[in-house]
Every structure is written in C-alpha cells, then in structure tokens.
Write a protein that holds these residues in place. Structure first.
Motif: not given
Length: 140
Positions: A60-66
C-alpha cells in the motif's frame, strides 16, 4: 550425496525446465577451506512464493516496498532492483523491475515476482510517484 539443510527447501524443478543451480548449492563442497553455500534462497518454497506474491499484491505504500526489498535481501539473500528508465517514466512499463539472478533462485520466481510487483504498481500509482520522488526524478 547432498547436504540437507535444517529447514524446508524448494522442490527441484522438472529436468530442463530451470537452470537455477539448486543441485550445485546442495552438493557437498570439496576442501575444508571452501566457504559454505548460501542456502537462504532455497527457503522460498512454492507455498512461501505464493505468500510473497500475495504480500506484493497487498503493498500500500513506498515504505512497505522498501521493507519488502530489505526483507528479501536479509531473509533470502535476493536482490530486488527497480530502476527507472533514463528516457523517463510515463507508465509502470518505464520501470525495470527484476530479481537479480543467483544460484538456487528459480527462473519462474524471477519472472513472477516482478510481474506481481508491476501489477501492484499499476494499481497503486502513488507508490511509483514516491519511488520516482525518492530518486529525485520528479524534482520536488
């Protein structure tokens, strides 16, 4: 004779279907000074791969992708690389998404993970915007 790791590992692919090098990782190494093989990638069983693909589908977010990139690196020793095209990114197709090749990583997995991530980025363009912004491609 092969070495059996203390955790469940991915079953071998049918002969000729994959060139992952799984058997070479499991083969005993001659010589005492040889470093032990990194077997972490073999923890990605087909069931675990399905869980990973489901997790990617729920980003759901870029932070989760990182966090996903860090966990892949730490737990499996696998590198996920997402690089924008030098000519610009107008759609998700302008991103090069790949799992870097390494011994024991199945060819099908190397294709399935980027495809799932590309589908998710199509659904969540704000992740793409954050990715591009983090690389200063949007000029904020």
């Amino acid at each position: 004779m092969s070495v059996a790791p203390p955790f469940p590992i991915r079953k071998e692919c049918p002969p000729g279907a994959c060139v992952c090098g799984r058997e070479a990782l499991l083969a005993p190494v001659a010589g005492a000074e040889a470093a032990p093989a990194d077997l972490r990638v073999l923890r990605l069983t087909r069931e675990e791969e399905r869980k990973l693909l489901d997790h990617i589908g729920a980003l759901a977010s870029y932070a989760e992708l990182l966090t996903l990139e860090q966990r892949l690196r730490a737990q499996l020793g696998v590198e996920l690389r997402i690089t924008p095209s030098a000519r610009g990114v107008r759609t998700v197709r302008g991103l090069a998404i790949e799992l870097l090749e390494r011994p024991g990583l199945c060819r099908k997995t190397r294709e399935a993970v980027p495809a799932a991530l590309r589908r998710r980025l199509d659904q969540q363009p704000e992740i793409v915007y954050a990715l591009l912004n983090a690389r200063d491609l949007l000029g904020d």
